[in-house]
Design an enzyme around this catalytic site. Structure first.
Site, short mmCIF file in Angstrom:
data_model
loop_
_atom_site.label_atom_id
_atom_site.label_comp_id
_atom_site.label_asym_id
_atom_site.label_seq_id
_atom_site.Cartn_x
_atom_site.Cartn_y
_atom_site.Cartn_z
N ASP A 20 -7.57 11.67 18.13
CA ASP A 20 -8.11 13.00 17.81
C ASP A 20 -6.96 14.02 17.87
O ASP A 20 -5.95 13.82 17.20
CB ASP A 20 -9.28 13.30 18.76
CG ASP A 20 -9.99 14.61 18.47
OD1 ASP A 20 -10.75 14.66 17.49
OD2 ASP A 20 -9.77 15.57 19.21
N HIS B 261 -16.17 8.14 15.69
CA HIS B 261 -14.94 8.87 15.98
C HIS B 261 -14.21 8.39 17.23
O HIS B 261 -12.99 8.47 17.32
CB HIS B 261 -15.28 10.36 16.15
CG HIS B 261 -14.10 11.22 16.44
ND1 HIS B 261 -13.06 11.38 15.54
CD2 HIS B 261 -13.77 11.96 17.53
CE1 HIS B 261 -12.16 12.21 16.04
NE2 HIS B 261 -12.56 12.56 17.26
#
Length: 326
Positions: free
Chosen positions: A105, A303
Site C-alpha cells: 500500500d 487489497h
C-alpha cells in the site's frame, strides 16, 4: 498466532521522526518491511517468521505517525523524502550497510522511492498491492478532484485535516473492521453496490462498508491489536501521509518518469481496485521496473495481500529473495 510468530524483538531506534519502532526476527541479510494505511508493523506478522526461517533478518517498522514510532506535529514532516530517510535510518541504526525493502500500500510507494533516492542502501525492492507509478502528470489533488463524479474520491476526503478523523475516531474498531472487509476478497461489496472508495457528498466512508462478519484473514484478537494502536495514537499521523501528495509531487520533480532499476518484485490482488486504476502502470513495468524478476496477481485476493494470502506471499517473497544476485 504461533509461538514462533511471536518470538520477535521490539526496538526503538533514532530516526528523523525522532524514534522509529520496529520488530525483528531472524538473522542474515536484512529485509525491511514497510506497512500501509491503516496498519502497522503487525501487518507483517505472517512474514516475519517465514523470512527468519528462510535465513533473513526480517524487520517490520512502524512508519512515523503510527504505532510506537514518533508522531511529528508538522504536516510536512510526513512528506515522502522524510519517510525514505526513516527507512534508511533504520537500516543504519541496526548496523547494516544495505537491505532489501518490501512495502505494501503506501509502503509500496515508500519502498519504490527509497530505492530511487537511496540506491546506496536499498539493493532490491518488493511492491505489494500498489504498482509502481513514476512521478509525473498533473498535480495529484487535481487528478483526485476529477474522480468520482457526484461522489468524492476517498483520497480527497482524507486530504482535509480533521474530516476523516471525525468519522473514524469515535469508533476506531468498527471503522477499521468495515474498511478491512470492504477491501478484502470474499467480503467486499458485490458488483452494482456503491463503491467504498467513493464518499457521498456530505456523507461518510462508513456508509458504504459491508455489514457482516470480519474477513477470514482477520480474527477478533487481531483486529483488537490494530484498534488498540489507533485508539491510543489517533488517526492524524496516519492520515497526514495523504495530505502531502502535492508536496511530494513538487519535492520529487527531479524523479519525473524515473525507473526503479534494482531487482524488483510485484504482488497484487486480483480483486484490488488498485490494479484497475493502475492498469497502465502495470503495462509499463518493462520500462518502469526494468529489473522486475517476479510479478504475480493472486486470483480472488483483495487489497491486504500479505494478510489475506500469507502462504503464497511468503513463498513468492522467499523464492524472489533467493534469486537475487549476491
Amino acid at each position: 498466532m504461533s509461538r514462533q510468530a511471536m518470538d520477535v524483538t521490539h526496538r526503538l531506534v533514532p530516526s528523523g521522526a525522532g524514534r522509529t519502532h520496529l520488530v525483528e526476527q531472524g538473522s542474515g541479510p536484512m529485509v525491511l518491511l514497510v506497512h500501509g494505511f491503516p496498519e502497522s508493523w503487525y501487518s507483517w506478522r505472517h512474514q516475519l517468521p517465514a523470512l527468519a526461517a528462510a535465513g533473513y533478518r526480517a524487520v517490520a517498522m512502524d512508519v512515523r505517525g503510527y504505532g510506537r514510532s514518533s508522531r511529528p506535529a508538522a504536516t510536512d514532516a510526513y512528506r515522502m523524502r522524510e519517510l525514505v530517510a526513516d527507512s534508511a535510518a533504520v537500516v543504519r541504526a541496526l548496523g547494516e550497510e544495505s537491505a532489501v525493502i518490501v512495502g505494501h500500500d503506501w509502503g509500496s510507494a515508500v519502498a519504490a522511492n527509497s530505492a530511487l533516492l537511496r540506491p546506496d542502501v536499498f539493493r532490491a525492492v518488493g511492491l505489494l498491492g500498489v504498482p509502481y507509478t513514476p512521478r509525473g502528470g498533473p498535480r495529484p489533488s487535481e487528478v483526485f478532484a476529477g474522480m468520482g463524479g457526484a461522489d468524492e474520491f476517498y483520497v480527497s476526503y482524507f486530504q482535509e485535516p480533521g474530516r476523516a478523523e471525525a468519522e473514524i475516531e469515535p469508533d476506531v474498531r468498527g471503522w477499521l473492521a468495515g474498511l478491512y472487509a470492504a477491501l478484502s476478497g470474499g467480503t467486499m461489496p458485490g458488483p452494482g453496490a456503491p463503491d467504498p472508495h467513493f464518499v457521498r457528498r456530505g456523507g461518510t466512508m462508513r456508509e458504504r462498508f459491508p455489514a457482516g462478519p470480519l474477513p477470514g484473514w482477520l480474527s477478533d484478537a487481531e483486529l483488537d491489536v490494530y484498534a488498540a494502536e489507533f485508539e491510543r495514537t489517533g488517526m492524524r499521523g496516519a492520515l497526514t501521509r495523504y495530505r502531502n501528495m502535492d508536496r511530494d509531487w513538487e519535492d520529487l520533480a527531479d524523479l519525473d518518469g524515473a525507473p526503479v532499476t534494482q531487482p524488483s518484485l510485484f504482488i497484487g490482488g486480483g480483486l484490488d481496485a488498485s490494479l484497475v486504476w493502475s492498469a497502465e502502470a502495470v503495462a509499463a513495468f518493462p520500462t518502469t521496473l526494468p529489473g522486475l524478476l517476479s510479478s504475480t496477481v493472486l486470483d480472488g485476493c483483495g487489497h491486504w495481500v500479505q494478510q489475506e494470502r500469507p502462504a503464497e506471499v511468503n513463498r513468492l517473497l522467499t523464492d524472489w529473495l533467493a534469486a537475487l544476485p549476491g
